[in-house]
Design an enzyme around this catalytic site. Structure first.
Site, short mmCIF file in Angstrom:
data_model
loop_
_atom_site.label_atom_id
_atom_site.label_comp_id
_atom_site.label_asym_id
_atom_site.label_seq_id
_atom_site.Cartn_x
_atom_site.Cartn_y
_atom_site.Cartn_z
N PHE A 53 -22.14 9.06 3.01
CA PHE A 53 -22.40 10.39 3.57
C PHE A 53 -23.74 10.44 4.33
O PHE A 53 -23.78 10.63 5.56
CB PHE A 53 -22.35 11.42 2.43
CG PHE A 53 -23.06 12.71 2.67
CD1 PHE A 53 -22.88 13.42 3.86
CD2 PHE A 53 -23.91 13.24 1.70
CE1 PHE A 53 -23.54 14.63 4.07
CE2 PHE A 53 -24.57 14.44 1.90
CZ PHE A 53 -24.40 15.13 3.09
N ASP A 96 -23.30 -2.40 3.96
CA ASP A 96 -22.51 -1.60 3.02
C ASP A 96 -21.39 -2.46 2.43
O ASP A 96 -20.86 -3.34 3.11
CB ASP A 96 -21.90 -0.38 3.73
CG ASP A 96 -21.66 0.79 2.77
OD1 ASP A 96 -20.85 0.63 1.84
OD2 ASP A 96 -22.29 1.85 2.95
N TYR A 134 -28.63 7.41 -14.44
CA TYR A 134 -28.87 7.51 -12.99
C TYR A 134 -30.32 7.89 -12.71
O TYR A 134 -30.99 7.29 -11.87
CB TYR A 134 -27.91 8.55 -12.39
CG TYR A 134 -28.20 8.88 -10.93
CD1 TYR A 134 -27.89 7.97 -9.92
CD2 TYR A 134 -28.80 10.09 -10.57
CE1 TYR A 134 -28.16 8.26 -8.59
CE2 TYR A 134 -29.09 10.38 -9.25
CZ TYR A 134 -28.76 9.48 -8.26
OH TYR A 134 -29.04 9.77 -6.94
N ASN A 184 -29.76 17.78 -3.87
CA ASN A 184 -28.40 18.27 -3.56
C ASN A 184 -28.11 18.40 -2.07
O ASN A 184 -28.03 19.52 -1.53
CB ASN A 184 -28.15 19.62 -4.24
CG ASN A 184 -28.08 19.45 -5.73
OD1 ASN A 184 -29.11 19.37 -6.40
ND2 ASN A 184 -26.88 19.33 -6.27
N VAL A 185 -27.98 17.26 -1.43
CA VAL A 185 -27.72 17.24 0.01
C VAL A 185 -26.24 17.56 0.26
O VAL A 185 -25.37 17.17 -0.52
CB VAL A 185 -28.04 15.84 0.58
CG1 VAL A 185 -27.96 15.85 2.09
CG2 VAL A 185 -29.42 15.38 0.12
N ASN A 229 -18.83 24.50 -13.76
CA ASN A 229 -19.26 24.09 -15.11
C ASN A 229 -20.31 25.07 -15.60
O ASN A 229 -21.36 25.22 -14.96
CB ASN A 229 -19.86 22.68 -15.09
CG ASN A 229 -18.86 21.65 -14.59
OD1 ASN A 229 -17.71 21.63 -15.01
ND2 ASN A 229 -19.29 20.81 -13.66
P1 NAD Z 1 -22.54 7.85 -0.79
O1 NAD Z 1 -21.84 7.38 -2.00
O2 NAD Z 1 -21.78 8.62 0.22
O3 NAD Z 1 -23.26 6.63 -0.07
C1 NAD Z 1 -23.72 5.48 -0.75
C2 NAD Z 1 -23.35 4.28 0.09
O4 NAD Z 1 -23.86 3.10 -0.55
C3 NAD Z 1 -21.83 4.09 0.22
O5 NAD Z 1 -21.48 3.85 1.56
C4 NAD Z 1 -21.55 2.88 -0.65
O6 NAD Z 1 -20.41 2.15 -0.24
C5 NAD Z 1 -22.85 2.11 -0.51
N1 NAD Z 1 -23.04 1.17 -1.61
C6 NAD Z 1 -22.87 1.41 -2.95
N2 NAD Z 1 -23.09 0.29 -3.65
C7 NAD Z 1 -23.42 -0.68 -2.76
C8 NAD Z 1 -23.74 -2.04 -2.89
N3 NAD Z 1 -23.76 -2.65 -4.09
N4 NAD Z 1 -24.02 -2.75 -1.76
C9 NAD Z 1 -23.98 -2.16 -0.54
N5 NAD Z 1 -23.66 -0.86 -0.37
C10 NAD Z 1 -23.39 -0.12 -1.47
O7 NAD Z 1 -23.80 8.71 -1.33
P2 NAD Z 1 -24.83 9.62 -0.54
O8 NAD Z 1 -24.66 11.01 -1.04
O9 NAD Z 1 -24.78 9.35 0.90
O10 NAD Z 1 -26.20 9.08 -1.15
C11 NAD Z 1 -27.05 8.21 -0.45
C12 NAD Z 1 -28.29 7.95 -1.30
O11 NAD Z 1 -28.96 9.18 -1.58
C13 NAD Z 1 -28.03 7.31 -2.64
O12 NAD Z 1 -29.08 6.42 -2.91
C14 NAD Z 1 -28.09 8.48 -3.61
O13 NAD Z 1 -28.44 8.08 -4.91
C15 NAD Z 1 -29.18 9.31 -2.96
N6 NAD Z 1 -29.13 10.73 -3.31
C16 NAD Z 1 -28.15 11.52 -2.82
C17 NAD Z 1 -28.14 12.87 -3.13
C18 NAD Z 1 -27.07 13.79 -2.58
O14 NAD Z 1 -27.17 14.99 -2.84
N7 NAD Z 1 -26.09 13.31 -1.85
C19 NAD Z 1 -29.12 13.41 -3.98
C20 NAD Z 1 -30.11 12.56 -4.46
C21 NAD Z 1 -30.13 11.23 -4.10
#
Ligand code: NAD
Length: 321
Positions: free
Chosen positions: A11, A31, A144, A173-174, A205
């Site tokens: 995302f 990825d 986590y 919370n994006v 929840n």
């Molecule tokens: P997402 O799951 O959409 O994206 C994560 C990406 O990482 C995916 O494309 C996945 O295939 C890839 N990935 C996972 N394991 C991998 C590996 N071993 N090797 C290579 N690629 C791998 O999640 P997101 O919401 O886009 O989150 C992106 C980052 O932001 C993450 O680090 C997440 O922890 C952090 N984050 C997100 C939020 C949120 O609200 N979305 C909040 C806090 C932190």
């Protein structure tokens, strides 16, 4: 200038890929498609400045390959979701901690100019004060949260001992276009939007009074750009809340979602909400202070939660209905 975006099929990562390609950077995405999707990359596959490395951050060789010739790393790859980490803490740790360390080592070896990484508001853990300020954190409430805090500790050590410039962005919370609405670990906004579009009752929840600092993706893109490009020496080797700086309860979120979706399908206004039990590892309230980002990076969030929500709902209606 070449940027490596890990997790670029996810995302946030795919939105970053799109934005930095539009700014004429060379973008390389690493990825393994664990939770990301090829359809997120479709719009720029074949773009002359885009390359995809299908690989795993748990494999140091893949990380070295990805950062070759790069100037910056925007590290997004991780296994998100508190519940997932409660079900499978080992894999979460392997990806989020060992994978993170591999990327730091690869970035150090390749003499990357700056390493910007996705940290998390979950690092505030059981601290109760609001708004959250970067310097005051509590005890982590999930595997986590531990992994994301360990990322910050490693980044600091790499800054201090190897001189690698790092900046951590604690995302709150994006939400927005391309966020995955499917699967057991989907985030609330896309999940609720999809359910409402199908006239299925979403489940909140708890009693709906928990609140979150919901942050639109374009504000997160802005923070990544500022972190990557800042020339302020005081602004580097630290972490920033990455948020809008306001909070909304789950009940108010539901009211807004129904309002925006009703513009497309009036019957959605009548879909009933169901209330379930509180979820383990969830913090009751979350609200960021964005003072530090404003002061040191010049951050000015361009989208309020409501403005972002209206855009996100329109995107889901157009793309997933
Ligand atoms: P997402 O799951 O959409 O994206 C994560 C990406 O990482 C995916 O494309 C996945 O295939 C890839 N990935 C996972 N394991 C991998 C590996 N071993 N090797 C290579 N690629 C791998 O999640 P997101 O919401 O886009 O989150 C992106 C980052 O932001 C993450 O680090 C997440 O922890 C952090 N984050 C997100 C939020 C949120 O609200 N979305 C909040 C806090 C932190």
């Amino acid at each position: 200038m070449k940027i490596v975006i890990t997790g670029g099929a996810g995302f946030i990562g795919s939105n970053l890929c799109e934005y930095f390609l539009s700014k004429n950077y060379q973008v390389s995405c690493l990825d393994n498609f664990a939770t990301g999707h090829r359809h997120n990359l479709r719009a720029f596959e074949g773009h002359k400045n885009f390359s995809l490395i299908e690989g795993d951050i748990r494999n140091l060789e893949d990380c070295h390959k990805a950062v070759e010739g790069a100037d910056y790393v925007l590290h997004q790859a991780a296994l998100g979701s508190v519940p997932r980490s409660l079900v499978d803490p080992i894999t979460t740790n392997e990806v989020n901690v060992s994978g993170f360390l591999n990327m730091l080592v690869a970035a150090r070896d390749a003499k990357i100019k700056r390493f910007v990484y996705a940290a998390s508001s979950s690092t505030y853990g059981d601290s109760v004060g609001l708004p959250k300020v970067e310097e005051v954190i509590g005890k982590p409430l999930s595997p986590y949260a531990i992994t994301k805090y360990v990322n910050e500790l490693y980044a600091e050590i790499f800054s201090r001992t190897y001189g690698l410039e790092t900046i951590g962005l604690r995302y709150f919370n994006v939400f927005g276009r391309k966020q995955d609405p499917n699967g057991a670990y989907a985030a609330v906004i896309p999940k609720f939007v999809m359910q409402l579009m199908k006239h299925e009752s979403p489940v909140i929840n708890g009693d709906g009074h928990y609140s979150r600092d919901f942050t639109y993706i374009d504000n997160v893109i802005q923070m990544n750009e500022l972190a990557m490009t800042t020339q302020n020496p005081e602004a580097i080797n630290t972490v920033y809340n990455t948020a809008y700086g306001d909070r909304t309860t789950l009940n108010d979120l539901m009211v807004s979602l129904k309002k925006y979706l009703s513009n497309f399908d009036p019957a959605i206004a009548d879909v009933q909400t169901i209330y379930g039990a509180n979820r383990a590892g969830d913090i009751p309230h979350s609200l960021a202070s964005i003072d530090k980002a404003q002061r040191l990076l010049g951050y000015q969030p361009a989208f309020s939660m409501q403005e972002g929500l209206e855009q996100a709902v329109a995107w889901y209606w157009e793309n997933l209905k």
